[in-house]
Design a protein around this motif. Structure first.
Motif, mmCIF file in Angstrom:
data_model
loop_
_atom_site.group_PDB
_atom_site.id
_atom_site.type_symbol
_atom_site.label_atom_id
_atom_site.label_comp_id
_atom_site.label_asym_id
_atom_site.label_seq_id
_atom_site.Cartn_x
_atom_site.Cartn_y
_atom_site.Cartn_z
ATOM 1 N N GLY A 69 -47.273 27.781 16.285
ATOM 2 C CA GLY A 69 -47.209 26.541 17.052
ATOM 3 C C GLY A 69 -48.532 25.832 17.206
ATOM 4 N N TYR A 70 -49.018 25.183 16.174
ATOM 5 C CA TYR A 70 -50.262 24.430 16.322
ATOM 6 C C TYR A 70 -50.058 23.239 17.245
ATOM 7 C CZ TYR A 70 -48.236 21.516 12.597
ATOM 8 O OH TYR A 70 -47.404 20.723 11.846
ATOM 9 N N ASP A 71 -48.793 22.865 17.496
ATOM 10 C CA ASP A 71 -48.531 21.797 18.460
ATOM 11 C C ASP A 71 -48.958 22.217 19.866
ATOM 12 O OD1 ASP A 71 -46.554 23.715 18.356
ATOM 13 O OD2 ASP A 71 -44.929 22.339 18.849
ATOM 14 N N ASP A 72 -48.719 23.490 20.211
ATOM 15 C CA ASP A 72 -49.160 24.015 21.503
ATOM 16 C C ASP A 72 -50.678 24.060 21.577
ATOM 17 O OD1 ASP A 72 -48.688 25.493 24.110
ATOM 18 O OD2 ASP A 72 -49.794 27.034 23.000
ATOM 19 N N TYR A 73 -51.299 24.425 20.484
ATOM 20 C CA TYR A 73 -52.757 24.472 20.393
ATOM 21 C C TYR A 73 -53.340 23.086 20.669
ATOM 22 C CZ TYR A 73 -57.276 25.466 18.081
ATOM 23 O OH TYR A 73 -58.599 25.617 17.780
ATOM 24 N N CYS A 74 -52.763 22.063 20.039
ATOM 25 C CA CYS A 74 -53.239 20.696 20.241
ATOM 26 C C CYS A 74 -53.030 20.242 21.688
ATOM 27 C CB CYS A 74 -52.525 19.736 19.293
ATOM 28 S SG CYS A 74 -52.904 19.991 17.546
ATOM 29 N N GLU A 75 -51.894 20.611 22.249
ATOM 30 C CA GLU A 75 -51.605 20.220 23.628
ATOM 31 C C GLU A 75 -52.609 20.840 24.590
ATOM 32 O OE1 GLU A 75 -47.928 20.346 26.877
ATOM 33 O OE2 GLU A 75 -47.624 21.059 24.824
ATOM 34 N N ARG A 76 -52.934 22.096 24.380
ATOM 35 C CA ARG A 76 -53.891 22.759 25.257
ATOM 36 C C ARG A 76 -55.263 22.090 25.190
ATOM 37 N NH1 ARG A 76 -52.887 27.788 27.391
ATOM 38 N NH2 ARG A 76 -50.889 28.721 26.876
ATOM 39 N N LEU A 77 -55.648 21.665 24.004
ATOM 40 C CA LEU A 77 -56.961 21.043 23.833
ATOM 41 C C LEU A 77 -56.954 19.551 24.133
ATOM 42 C CD1 LEU A 77 -58.232 22.778 20.576
ATOM 43 C CD2 LEU A 77 -58.812 23.315 22.939
ATOM 44 N N ALA A 78 -55.763 19.009 24.441
ATOM 45 C CA ALA A 78 -55.610 17.581 24.743
ATOM 46 C C ALA A 78 -56.065 16.713 23.579
ATOM 47 C CB ALA A 78 -56.355 17.220 26.024
ATOM 48 N N ILE A 79 -55.689 17.134 22.367
ATOM 49 C CA ILE A 79 -55.971 16.340 21.176
ATOM 50 C C ILE A 79 -54.650 15.951 20.529
ATOM 51 C CG2 ILE A 79 -58.200 17.438 20.786
ATOM 52 C CD1 ILE A 79 -56.923 19.106 18.565
ATOM 53 N N PRO A 80 -54.584 14.801 19.842
ATOM 54 C CA PRO A 80 -53.321 14.374 19.237
ATOM 55 C C PRO A 80 -52.894 15.306 18.111
ATOM 56 C CG PRO A 80 -55.080 12.748 18.853
ATOM 57 C CD PRO A 80 -55.668 13.834 19.674
ATOM 58 N N ASN A 81 -51.613 15.571 18.055
ATOM 59 C CA ASN A 81 -51.054 16.388 16.971
ATOM 60 C C ASN A 81 -50.722 15.462 15.801
ATOM 61 O OD1 ASN A 81 -49.746 18.111 15.271
ATOM 62 N ND2 ASN A 81 -48.176 18.753 16.716
ATOM 63 N N ILE A 82 -51.683 15.328 14.911
ATOM 64 C CA ILE A 82 -51.527 14.431 13.761
ATOM 65 C C ILE A 82 -51.167 15.200 12.493
ATOM 66 C CG2 ILE A 82 -53.157 12.755 14.717
ATOM 67 C CD1 ILE A 82 -55.287 13.933 12.826
ATOM 68 N N TYR A 83 -50.861 16.488 12.634
ATOM 69 C CA TYR A 83 -50.715 17.376 11.486
ATOM 70 C C TYR A 83 -49.242 17.528 11.096
ATOM 71 C CZ TYR A 83 -55.239 18.239 13.567
ATOM 72 O OH TYR A 83 -56.475 18.063 14.128
ATOM 73 N N VAL A 84 -48.989 17.701 9.819
ATOM 74 C CA VAL A 84 -47.615 17.755 9.330
ATOM 75 C C VAL A 84 -47.199 19.159 8.902
ATOM 76 C CG1 VAL A 84 -47.669 15.344 8.608
ATOM 77 C CG2 VAL A 84 -48.351 17.114 6.983
ATOM 78 N N SER A 85 -48.137 20.067 8.835
ATOM 79 C CA SER A 85 -47.844 21.445 8.456
ATOM 80 C C SER A 85 -49.029 22.307 8.858
ATOM 81 C CB SER A 85 -47.612 21.573 6.945
ATOM 82 O OG SER A 85 -48.810 21.309 6.236
ATOM 83 N N LYS A 86 -48.834 23.633 8.832
ATOM 84 C CA LYS A 86 -49.958 24.494 9.195
ATOM 85 C C LYS A 86 -51.079 24.393 8.163
ATOM 86 C CE LYS A 86 -47.733 28.623 7.231
ATOM 87 N NZ LYS A 86 -47.168 29.955 7.566
#
Length: 226
Positions: free
Chosen positions: A43-60
């Protein structure tokens, strides 16, 4: 800080923050890399949320490449290290050519690792160079106030990331104590009320997580003028 300009204080503080951001997040990345490779649902989406950065990624795979090496991504490690280098250039008379060289070598390692099939291993020298940078700060930054500003930036960034990433409570407590000790040595204005409030939240033990956002807000307010 005598005749040191507000601009120089700001550059020192943010050099401390940018270098620590790269250092700490590289350590975290090394720990999660195997999970990303081995798990189909990392879940890199959770990683991005924790760091308060936009999830602009489409795959790991996209996350690994762009989070580490994309200079156009303002949240990438490369972008943060480029900002650190820009500040270091402005501060070269304070830092010395030796300290500046370690930032430059760190940048070279990060850029040259872009095509590596095993980023954590190819990036290991970057960690070593950043360690060496902080060692050279002790040797070559003669003014104690300037060293304290640099280290205050470093500790603010580290504690911010530790709070966001749920690092073990003893680590959070340790870095908070170190920040308190460093801030007390500064000859610049800081927000004592915010520092005290952060301490109150951390003293709640594991329950501090229920007030994570307030803790982050208080931390960001301690040296909000920088």
């Amino acid at each position: 800080m005598g005749a040191v300009s507000i601009e120089t204080i700001d550059e020192l503080y943010w050099l401390g923050r940018y270098t620590e951001r790269v250092f700490t997040m590289l350590q975290v990345f090394e720990k999660i890399y195997d999970q990303m490779i081995d798990s189909s649902d990392f879940g890199y989406d959770d990683y991005c949320e924790r760091l308060a950065i936009p999830n602009i990624y489409v795959s790991k795979e996209d996350f690994i490449r762009r989070y580490l090496f994309d200079a156009e991504n303002p949240d990438s490690l490369l972008s943060n290290l480029l900002r650190a280098y820009d500040n270091a250039i402005l501060l070269r008379q304070i830092l010395s050519s030796e300290a500046l060289a370690y930032i430059h070598m760190s940048l070279d390692v990060l850029k040259s690792s872009k095509d590596s099939r095993t980023p954590p291993w190819s990036l290991q020298p970057l960690t070593d160079y950043l360690f060496a940078f902080w060692g050279s700060v002790e040797d070559y930054v003669e003014d104690e106030d300037e060293r304290n500003i640099l280290k205050a930036g470093k500790l603010c960034e580290r504690l911010d990331l530790y709070l966001r990433l749920d690092m073990p409570l003893p680590l959070v407590e340790r870095e908070f104590c170190r920040l308190c000790a460093r801030v007390s040595k500064l000859h610049v204005e800081y927000n004592l009320i915010a520092l005290a409030r952060l301490g109150e939240i951390i003293e709640k033990g594991e329950a501090w997580k229920e007030q994570r956002q307030e803790a982050l807000t208080a931390l960001g307010s301690i040296l909000e003028m920088l």
